[in-house]
Design a protein around this motif. Structure first.
Motif, PDB file in Angstrom:
ATOM      1  N   ARG A  12       0.804  -1.222   0.000  1.00  0.00           N
ATOM      2  CA  ARG A  12       0.000   0.000   0.000  1.00  0.00           C
ATOM      3  C   ARG A  12       0.833   1.267   0.000  1.00  0.00           C
ATOM      4  O   ARG A  12       0.523   2.202  -0.730  1.00  0.00           O
ATOM      5  CB  ARG A  12      -0.923   0.020   1.211  1.00  0.00           C
ATOM      6  N   ILE A  13       1.842   1.308   0.875  1.00  0.00           N
ATOM      7  CA  ILE A  13       2.577   2.570   1.026  1.00  0.00           C
ATOM      8  C   ILE A  13       4.020   2.488   0.551  1.00  0.00           C
ATOM      9  O   ILE A  13       4.723   3.495   0.558  1.00  0.00           O
ATOM     10  CB  ILE A  13       2.528   3.079   2.484  1.00  0.00           C
ATOM     11  N   GLY A  14       4.472   1.297   0.165  1.00  0.00           N
ATOM     12  CA  GLY A  14       5.813   1.157  -0.382  1.00  0.00           C
ATOM     13  C   GLY A  14       6.921   1.092   0.650  1.00  0.00           C
ATOM     14  O   GLY A  14       8.095   1.115   0.287  1.00  0.00           O
ATOM     15  N   VAL A  15       6.583   1.022   1.912  1.00  0.00           N
ATOM     16  CA  VAL A  15       7.581   0.978   2.977  1.00  0.00           C
ATOM     17  C   VAL A  15       7.198  -0.156   3.934  1.00  0.00           C
ATOM     18  O   VAL A  15       6.026  -0.337   4.246  1.00  0.00           O
ATOM     19  CB  VAL A  15       7.610   2.316   3.761  1.00  0.00           C
ATOM     20  N   HIS A  16       8.207  -0.908   4.385  1.00  0.00           N
ATOM     21  CA  HIS A  16       7.951  -1.929   5.395  1.00  0.00           C
ATOM     22  C   HIS A  16       7.832  -1.254   6.759  1.00  0.00           C
ATOM     23  O   HIS A  16       8.624  -0.376   7.086  1.00  0.00           O
ATOM     24  CB  HIS A  16       9.084  -2.959   5.443  1.00  0.00           C
ATOM     25  N   PRO A  17       6.843  -1.654   7.562  1.00  0.00           N
ATOM     26  CA  PRO A  17       6.747  -1.072   8.909  1.00  0.00           C
ATOM     27  C   PRO A  17       7.927  -1.540   9.762  1.00  0.00           C
ATOM     28  O   PRO A  17       8.495  -2.603   9.525  1.00  0.00           O
ATOM     29  CB  PRO A  17       5.427  -1.613   9.446  1.00  0.00           C
ATOM     30  N   SER A  18       8.268  -0.739  10.738  1.00  0.00           N
ATOM     31  CA  SER A  18       9.354  -1.115  11.647  1.00  0.00           C
ATOM     32  C   SER A  18       8.924  -2.333  12.466  1.00  0.00           C
ATOM     33  O   SER A  18       7.730  -2.593  12.626  1.00  0.00           O
ATOM     34  CB  SER A  18       9.674   0.046  12.587  1.00  0.00           C
ATOM     35  N   PRO A  19       9.884  -3.086  13.000  1.00  0.00           N
ATOM     36  CA  PRO A  19       9.516  -4.221  13.853  1.00  0.00           C
ATOM     37  C   PRO A  19       8.643  -3.797  15.040  1.00  0.00           C
ATOM     38  O   PRO A  19       7.729  -4.522  15.429  1.00  0.00           O
ATOM     39  CB  PRO A  19      10.863  -4.772  14.330  1.00  0.00           C
ATOM     40  N   HIS A  20       8.921  -2.610  15.582  1.00  0.00           N
ATOM     41  CA  HIS A  20       8.106  -2.117  16.700  1.00  0.00           C
ATOM     42  C   HIS A  20       6.659  -1.883  16.254  1.00  0.00           C
ATOM     43  O   HIS A  20       5.713  -2.268  16.952  1.00  0.00           O
ATOM     44  CB  HIS A  20       8.706  -0.825  17.250  1.00  0.00           C
ATOM     45  N   ALA A  21       6.485  -1.263  15.091  1.00  0.00           N
ATOM     46  CA  ALA A  21       5.131  -1.003  14.584  1.00  0.00           C
ATOM     47  C   ALA A  21       4.407  -2.314  14.285  1.00  0.00           C
ATOM     48  O   ALA A  21       3.217  -2.463  14.590  1.00  0.00           O
ATOM     49  CB  ALA A  21       5.194  -0.140  13.331  1.00  0.00           C
ATOM     50  N   LEU A  22       5.130  -3.265  13.713  1.00  0.00           N
ATOM     51  CA  LEU A  22       4.531  -4.559  13.405  1.00  0.00           C
ATOM     52  C   LEU A  22       4.120  -5.296  14.684  1.00  0.00           C
ATOM     53  O   LEU A  22       3.044  -5.892  14.748  1.00  0.00           O
ATOM     54  CB  LEU A  22       5.516  -5.402  12.590  1.00  0.00           C
ATOM     55  N   ASN A  23       4.956  -5.227  15.712  1.00  0.00           N
ATOM     56  CA  ASN A  23       4.596  -5.831  17.001  1.00  0.00           C
ATOM     57  C   ASN A  23       3.380  -5.150  17.619  1.00  0.00           C
ATOM     58  O   ASN A  23       2.539  -5.801  18.234  1.00  0.00           O
ATOM     59  CB  ASN A  23       5.776  -5.778  17.975  1.00  0.00           C
ATOM     60  N   LEU A  24       3.294  -3.838  17.473  1.00  0.00           N
ATOM     61  CA  LEU A  24       2.147  -3.096  17.990  1.00  0.00           C
ATOM     62  C   LEU A  24       0.864  -3.519  17.272  1.00  0.00           C
ATOM     63  O   LEU A  24      -0.176  -3.744  17.909  1.00  0.00           O
ATOM     64  CB  LEU A  24       2.368  -1.595  17.838  1.00  0.00           C
ATOM     65  N   ILE A  25       0.942  -3.669  15.950  1.00  0.00           N
ATOM     66  CA  ILE A  25      -0.230  -4.098  15.181  1.00  0.00           C
ATOM     67  C   ILE A  25      -0.646  -5.504  15.599  1.00  0.00           C
ATOM     68  O   ILE A  25      -1.821  -5.777  15.838  1.00  0.00           O
ATOM     69  CB  ILE A  25       0.063  -4.036  13.664  1.00  0.00           C
ATOM     70  N   PHE A  26       0.329  -6.404  15.702  1.00  0.00           N
ATOM     71  CA  PHE A  26      -0.002  -7.781  16.059  1.00  0.00           C
ATOM     72  C   PHE A  26      -0.495  -7.880  17.502  1.00  0.00           C
ATOM     73  O   PHE A  26      -1.398  -8.662  17.798  1.00  0.00           O
ATOM     74  CB  PHE A  26       1.184  -8.714  15.838  1.00  0.00           C
ATOM     75  N   SER A  27       0.067  -7.082  18.389  1.00  0.00           N
ATOM     76  CA  SER A  27      -0.411  -7.061  19.775  1.00  0.00           C
ATOM     77  C   SER A  27      -1.858  -6.585  19.834  1.00  0.00           C
ATOM     78  O   SER A  27      -2.668  -7.118  20.605  1.00  0.00           O
ATOM     79  CB  SER A  27       0.466  -6.155  20.629  1.00  0.00           C
ATOM     80  N   SER A  28      -2.186  -5.598  19.018  1.00  0.00           N
ATOM     81  CA  SER A  28      -3.573  -5.126  18.949  1.00  0.00           C
ATOM     82  C   SER A  28      -4.487  -6.239  18.456  1.00  0.00           C
ATOM     83  O   SER A  28      -5.603  -6.410  18.946  1.00  0.00           O
ATOM     84  CB  SER A  28      -3.678  -3.919  18.006  1.00  0.00           C
ATOM     85  N   PHE A  29      -4.003  -7.001  17.496  1.00  0.00           N
ATOM     86  CA  PHE A  29      -4.767  -8.136  16.965  1.00  0.00           C
ATOM     87  C   PHE A  29      -5.054  -9.152  18.070  1.00  0.00           C
ATOM     88  O   PHE A  29      -6.148  -9.702  18.154  1.00  0.00           O
ATOM     89  CB  PHE A  29      -3.976  -8.766  15.819  1.00  0.00           C
TER      90      PHE A  29
END
Length: 165
Positions: free
Chosen positions: A46-63
């Motif tokens: 979507r945005i052409g950039v990989h999210p940082s590991p911290h952002a990815l952990n935050l998204i998965f934690s929210s999940f």
């Protein structure tokens, strides 16, 4: 001694609720790498950039945190639903209106390339799970004869604990 019908009803209701809780709480979390990769790829597309590991952990934690929060909300919703629609209507509500669409949304998330559908599906599943947990308890307690009421309620809790492990 409880009738075979009451025992079968208790077992079916406990498996229904306990299976959903155990599946969502444990089996889906084993797929962490697959789900995290899917989220990472989708964001990158979507945005052409990989999210940082911290952002990815935050998204998965929210999940993951959606499960208990929506289940608790479903338990509160069950009280209103049982009064409004009755026990049978509440059971149908949780299965047809919440479980089924939640499953379908989760199923189409990858082909549609929207990880957000996993979130929405998990919210619907968890709401249904909370409703089913209350409805199963009330239904069992209402069906059991007074002489075995406590045993049936304890059997339900025991069955859910065993199924969740």
């Amino acid at each position: 001694m409880p009738s075979a019908t009451i025992c079968a009803l208790t077992f079916a209701l406990c498996i229904s609720y306990g299976f959903q809780q155990g599946y969502m709480g444990s089996l889906l979390n084993v797929e962490y790498i697959f789900i995290a990769d899917f989220m990472n790829e989708t964001i990158h597309e979507r945005i052409g950039v990989h999210p940082s590991p911290h952002a990815l952990n935050l998204i998965f934690s929210s999940f993951n945190i959606i499960l208990p929060i929506a289940s608790i909300a479903g338990q509160f919703l069950a009280a209103w639903s049982c009064r409004r629609f009755g026990r049978k209507g509440t059971a149908l509500l949780s299965c047809i209106v919440l479980y089924l669409p939640g499953t379908l949304l989760s199923t189409i998330a990858e082909p549609a390339r929207f990880f957000e559908l996993l979130f929405l599906g998990r919210i619907l599943w968890s709401l249904a799970n909370g409703i089913a947990s209350v409805n199963a308890t009330v239904w069992i307690v209402e069906c059991a004869p007074p002489s075995i009421l406590g045993g049936m309620a304890a059997l339900q809790e025991f069955t859910m604990a065993v199924v969740n492990e």
